[in-house]
Motif scaffolding. Structure first.
Motif, PDB file in Angstrom:
ATOM      1  N   GLN B  71       0.823  -1.210   0.000  1.00 40.90           N
ATOM      2  CA  GLN B  71       0.000   0.000   0.000  1.00 40.90           C
ATOM      3  C   GLN B  71       0.860   1.265   0.000  1.00 40.90           C
ATOM      4  O   GLN B  71       0.524   2.252  -0.670  1.00 40.90           O
ATOM      5  CB  GLN B  71      -0.943  -0.006   1.207  1.00 40.90           C
ATOM      6  N   ILE B  72       1.956   1.246   0.745  1.00 39.07           N
ATOM      7  CA  ILE B  72       2.860   2.406   0.739  1.00 39.07           C
ATOM      8  C   ILE B  72       3.370   2.652  -0.687  1.00 39.07           C
ATOM      9  O   ILE B  72       3.366   3.783  -1.182  1.00 39.07           O
ATOM     10  CB  ILE B  72       4.041   2.196   1.707  1.00 39.07           C
ATOM     11  N   LEU B  73       3.779   1.582  -1.354  1.00 37.47           N
ATOM     12  CA  LEU B  73       4.332   1.743  -2.708  1.00 37.47           C
ATOM     13  C   LEU B  73       3.255   2.158  -3.710  1.00 37.47           C
ATOM     14  O   LEU B  73       3.508   2.970  -4.603  1.00 37.47           O
ATOM     15  CB  LEU B  73       5.001   0.448  -3.173  1.00 37.47           C
ATOM     16  N   ASP B  74       2.044   1.648  -3.543  1.00 34.12           N
ATOM     17  CA  ASP B  74       0.984   1.900  -4.528  1.00 34.12           C
ATOM     18  C   ASP B  74       0.220   3.190  -4.264  1.00 34.12           C
ATOM     19  O   ASP B  74      -0.202   3.867  -5.192  1.00 34.12           O
ATOM     20  CB  ASP B  74      -0.038   0.747  -4.540  1.00 34.12           C
ATOM     21  N   LYS B  75      -0.008   3.484  -2.981  1.00 33.24           N
ATOM     22  CA  LYS B  75      -0.931   4.584  -2.661  1.00 33.24           C
ATOM     23  C   LYS B  75      -0.291   5.670  -1.818  1.00 33.24           C
ATOM     24  O   LYS B  75      -0.943   6.688  -1.579  1.00 33.24           O
ATOM     25  CB  LYS B  75      -2.151   4.054  -1.866  1.00 33.24           C
ATOM     26  N   GLY B  76       0.909   5.454  -1.301  1.00 30.58           N
ATOM     27  CA  GLY B  76       1.536   6.465  -0.454  1.00 30.58           C
ATOM     28  C   GLY B  76       0.670   6.814   0.735  1.00 30.58           C
ATOM     29  O   GLY B  76       0.101   5.928   1.380  1.00 30.58           O
ATOM     30  N   GLU B  77       0.557   8.117   0.996  1.00 28.20           N
ATOM     31  CA  GLU B  77      -0.164   8.551   2.198  1.00 28.20           C
ATOM     32  C   GLU B  77      -1.638   8.848   1.953  1.00 28.20           C
ATOM     33  O   GLU B  77      -2.319   9.376   2.830  1.00 28.20           O
ATOM     34  CB  GLU B  77       0.493   9.820   2.760  1.00 28.20           C
ATOM     35  N   THR B  78      -2.116   8.523   0.752  1.00 26.18           N
ATOM     36  CA  THR B  78      -3.481   8.951   0.413  1.00 26.18           C
ATOM     37  C   THR B  78      -4.565   8.268   1.247  1.00 26.18           C
ATOM     38  O   THR B  78      -5.639   8.825   1.453  1.00 26.18           O
ATOM     39  CB  THR B  78      -3.784   8.682  -1.077  1.00 26.18           C
ATOM     40  N   ARG B  79      -4.285   7.077   1.709  1.00 25.78           N
ATOM     41  CA  ARG B  79      -5.307   6.315   2.432  1.00 25.78           C
ATOM     42  C   ARG B  79      -4.634   5.633   3.614  1.00 25.78           C
ATOM     43  O   ARG B  79      -3.565   5.049   3.440  1.00 25.78           O
ATOM     44  CB  ARG B  79      -5.891   5.240   1.477  1.00 25.78           C
ATOM     45  N   PRO B  80      -5.234   5.686   4.821  1.00 21.91           N
ATOM     46  CA  PRO B  80      -4.584   5.000   5.956  1.00 21.91           C
ATOM     47  C   PRO B  80      -4.638   3.480   5.783  1.00 21.91           C
ATOM     48  O   PRO B  80      -5.497   2.959   5.085  1.00 21.91           O
ATOM     49  CB  PRO B  80      -5.400   5.445   7.169  1.00 21.91           C
ATOM     50  N   PHE B  81      -3.689   2.785   6.437  1.00 27.63           N
ATOM     51  CA  PHE B  81      -3.721   1.316   6.456  1.00 27.63           C
ATOM     52  C   PHE B  81      -5.017   0.848   7.105  1.00 27.63           C
ATOM     53  O   PHE B  81      -5.579   1.525   7.967  1.00 27.63           O
ATOM     54  CB  PHE B  81      -2.581   0.742   7.318  1.00 27.63           C
ATOM     55  N   GLU B  82      -5.437  -0.363   6.719  1.00 22.51           N
ATOM     56  CA  GLU B  82      -6.486  -1.033   7.489  1.00 22.51           C
ATOM     57  C   GLU B  82      -5.973  -1.252   8.922  1.00 22.51           C
ATOM     58  O   GLU B  82      -4.847  -1.707   9.109  1.00 22.51           O
ATOM     59  CB  GLU B  82      -6.794  -2.417   6.895  1.00 22.51           C
ATOM     60  N   PRO B  83      -6.808  -0.965   9.932  1.00 22.43           N
ATOM     61  CA  PRO B  83      -6.355  -1.272  11.306  1.00 22.43           C
ATOM     62  C   PRO B  83      -6.066  -2.765  11.441  1.00 22.43           C
ATOM     63  O   PRO B  83      -6.731  -3.588  10.825  1.00 22.43           O
ATOM     64  CB  PRO B  83      -7.554  -0.866  12.173  1.00 22.43           C
ATOM     65  N   PHE B  84      -5.059  -3.098  12.228  1.00 13.56           N
ATOM     66  CA  PHE B  84      -4.684  -4.498  12.443  1.00 13.56           C
ATOM     67  C   PHE B  84      -5.493  -5.069  13.599  1.00 13.56           C
ATOM     68  O   PHE B  84      -5.596  -4.448  14.660  1.00 13.56           O
ATOM     69  CB  PHE B  84      -3.180  -4.579  12.756  1.00 13.56           C
ATOM     70  N   ASP B  85      -6.080  -6.242  13.365  1.00 10.81           N
ATOM     71  CA  ASP B  85      -6.888  -6.885  14.407  1.00 10.81           C
ATOM     72  C   ASP B  85      -5.987  -7.763  15.265  1.00 10.81           C
ATOM     73  O   ASP B  85      -5.538  -8.826  14.838  1.00 10.81           O
ATOM     74  CB  ASP B  85      -7.989  -7.719  13.746  1.00 10.81           C
ATOM     75  N   ARG B  86      -5.731  -7.322  16.492  1.00  9.91           N
ATOM     76  CA  ARG B  86      -4.806  -8.053  17.362  1.00  9.91           C
ATOM     77  C   ARG B  86      -5.452  -9.290  18.005  1.00  9.91           C
ATOM     78  O   ARG B  86      -4.788 -10.056  18.684  1.00  9.91           O
ATOM     79  CB  ARG B  86      -4.232  -7.139  18.455  1.00  9.91           C
ATOM     80  N   PHE B  87      -6.717  -9.505  17.741  1.00 11.88           N
ATOM     81  CA  PHE B  87      -7.393 -10.628  18.397  1.00 11.88           C
ATOM     82  C   PHE B  87      -7.972 -11.640  17.413  1.00 11.88           C
ATOM     83  O   PHE B  87      -8.587 -12.614  17.807  1.00 11.88           O
ATOM     84  CB  PHE B  87      -8.468 -10.098  19.351  1.00 11.88           C
ATOM     85  N   ALA B  88      -7.740 -11.408  16.123  1.00  8.80           N
ATOM     86  CA  ALA B  88      -8.313 -12.274  15.083  1.00  8.80           C
ATOM     87  C   ALA B  88      -7.922 -13.738  15.268  1.00  8.80           C
ATOM     88  O   ALA B  88      -8.686 -14.644  14.943  1.00  8.80           O
ATOM     89  CB  ALA B  88      -7.862 -11.788  13.712  1.00  8.80           C
ATOM     90  N   GLN B  89      -6.704 -13.970  15.797  1.00 10.16           N
ATOM     91  CA  GLN B  89      -6.194 -15.347  15.863  1.00 10.16           C
ATOM     92  C   GLN B  89      -6.931 -16.196  16.885  1.00 10.16           C
ATOM     93  O   GLN B  89      -6.862 -17.427  16.824  1.00 10.16           O
ATOM     94  CB  GLN B  89      -4.698 -15.345  16.171  1.00 10.16           C
ATOM     95  N   ILE B  90      -7.635 -15.562  17.798  1.00  6.67           N
ATOM     96  CA  ILE B  90      -8.254 -16.354  18.865  1.00  6.67           C
ATOM     97  C   ILE B  90      -9.317 -17.279  18.272  1.00  6.67           C
ATOM     98  O   ILE B  90      -9.340 -18.471  18.560  1.00  6.67           O
ATOM     99  CB  ILE B  90      -8.803 -15.433  19.973  1.00  6.67           C
ATOM    100  N   GLU B  91     -10.150 -16.746  17.380  1.00  2.03           N
ATOM    101  CA  GLU B  91     -11.121 -17.601  16.692  1.00  2.03           C
ATOM    102  C   GLU B  91     -10.457 -18.436  15.600  1.00  2.03           C
ATOM    103  O   GLU B  91     -10.768 -19.614  15.425  1.00  2.03           O
ATOM    104  CB  GLU B  91     -12.254 -16.744  16.086  1.00  2.03           C
ATOM    105  N   ALA B  92      -9.530 -17.817  14.873  1.00  2.00           N
ATOM    106  CA  ALA B  92      -8.981 -18.458  13.668  1.00  2.00           C
ATOM    107  C   ALA B  92      -8.155 -19.701  13.973  1.00  2.00           C
ATOM    108  O   ALA B  92      -7.950 -20.533  13.091  1.00  2.00           O
ATOM    109  CB  ALA B  92      -8.136 -17.454  12.884  1.00  2.00           C
ATOM    110  N   THR B  93      -7.662 -19.815  15.215  1.00  2.00           N
ATOM    111  CA  THR B  93      -6.771 -20.940  15.512  1.00  2.00           C
ATOM    112  C   THR B  93      -7.426 -22.004  16.380  1.00  2.00           C
ATOM    113  O   THR B  93      -6.814 -23.036  16.636  1.00  2.00           O
ATOM    114  CB  THR B  93      -5.507 -20.439  16.261  1.00  2.00           C
ATOM    115  N   LYS B  94      -8.659 -21.747  16.790  1.00  2.00           N
ATOM    116  CA  LYS B  94      -9.299 -22.651  17.762  1.00  2.00           C
ATOM    117  C   LYS B  94      -9.308 -24.108  17.283  1.00  2.00           C
ATOM    118  O   LYS B  94      -9.759 -24.391  16.179  1.00  2.00           O
ATOM    119  CB  LYS B  94     -10.738 -22.162  18.014  1.00  2.00           C
ATOM    120  N   GLY B  95      -8.790 -24.993  18.097  1.00  2.00           N
ATOM    121  CA  GLY B  95      -8.845 -26.412  17.792  1.00  2.00           C
ATOM    122  C   GLY B  95      -7.805 -26.900  16.796  1.00  2.00           C
ATOM    123  O   GLY B  95      -7.721 -28.094  16.511  1.00  2.00           O
ATOM    124  N   ARG B  96      -7.007 -26.000  16.254  1.00  2.00           N
ATOM    125  CA  ARG B  96      -5.993 -26.453  15.278  1.00  2.00           C
ATOM    126  C   ARG B  96      -4.743 -26.938  16.006  1.00  2.00           C
ATOM    127  O   ARG B  96      -4.369 -26.406  17.042  1.00  2.00           O
ATOM    128  CB  ARG B  96      -5.639 -25.309  14.326  1.00  2.00           C
TER     129      ARG B  96
END
Lengths: 182, 182
Positions: B71-96
């Motif tokens: 995104q930095i290379l393609d869009k520079g400062e025009t658009r903010p990054f998507e916020p990072f979800d620090r808790f996504a892994q709790i559901e995504a890893t369950k039982g693996r």
């Protein structure tokens, strides 16, 4: 119930050994073949580089963990342990390649764990006491738990020392990264 | 001289990649095949186990580092990054199984570094700026330095979480071991 009772402890010898036996490969993955600046960086005067940490771990294999375990079994509390020299590695490692140190550590750790296995320790032996020159009475179980925590402490230290090399490089993100500020 | 000038920085892309590319084998050495209590232990409510840390690193490969570099290379400062979800892994890893997570992380990291190499970044590109949703203007160099420090932070965290399992086991030695008290 005494703190060292098996029922009150989370310490299990097989679980401790599972960590201790992987420290050589962990240090390899952490350090072997890295560009030199990662190996010699430190946290300022009188702090240790990753290179010196490996030297310290070698010295521990030679003079600390198994020699003290042996002394607890052979002599109990009658004689304090030899004090551990936390700075011996500075002279002992001078000019040696890191790969040699990693190889030496792996050989020493294997020998330490072979000797530990041969001790055939049960809960009764783990309860046996020795005498630390500064800390007083300690059990064999505490010595072995400390060996594990000490390995982990130095794995953590190596990661922290390397991260701090980039303390000034992360820009605003350093607000999110405790490791570069510690 | 701006803080991002090559002359003022210790950041070198080849040295950063030398660390990033070994993190999968480092996590393997740290965790693969360990007895379960070492993988699921944590530092109390709302803290992460080693298992969850690996899930978090997977999520970072998918949504954070290379997507933001792109995104930095393609869009520079025009658009903010998507916020990072620090808790996504709790559901995504369950039982693996942990081995699956380690395999997935290794594949994703390899792909990330292949894409990074294909970007063929020079100092000019490393100076390019993007916009973080909370932190504001950041450079691509800072993003990559943060990627390295973030890996090291979680290596450190895994070591610390495991060491604390033995916080009550080290007896008087805990006075010498900051890691079990942190």
């Amino acid at each position: 119930m005494p703190a060292t009772s098996p029922a009150a402890t989370t310490f299990r010898l097989d679980e401790a050994v599972a960590l201790l036996e992987r420290t050589p490969s962990l240090l390899d993955a952490q350090l072997r073949g890295l560009p030199e600046p990662w190996l010699s960086c430190d946290e300022g005067p009188k702090t240790w580089s990753p290179f010196l940490v490996v030297g310290h771990l070698i010295h521990g294999e030679k003079t600390d963990w198994i020699p003290r375990a042996r002394q607890i079994l052979d002599k109990g509390e009658t004689r304090p342990f030899e004090p551990f020299d936390r700075f011996a590695q500075i002279e002992a490692t001078k000019g040696r390649p890191l790969a040699d140190l990693l190889d030496e550590f792996a050989i020493l750790r294997r020998a330490s764990l072979d000797e530990l296995a041969a001790m055939n320790l049960g809960e009764k032996e783990l309860d046996r006491r020795g005498r630390h020159p500064e800390l007083g009475a300690v059990t064999l179980r505490q010595l072995l738990a400390t060996w594990v925590a000490h390995d982990l402490d130095h794995v953590q230290q190596i990661a922290r020392v390397m991260a701090k090399r980039y303390a000034g490089e992360c820009g605003p993100w350093s607000a999110y990264l405790r490791i570069v500020r510690e």
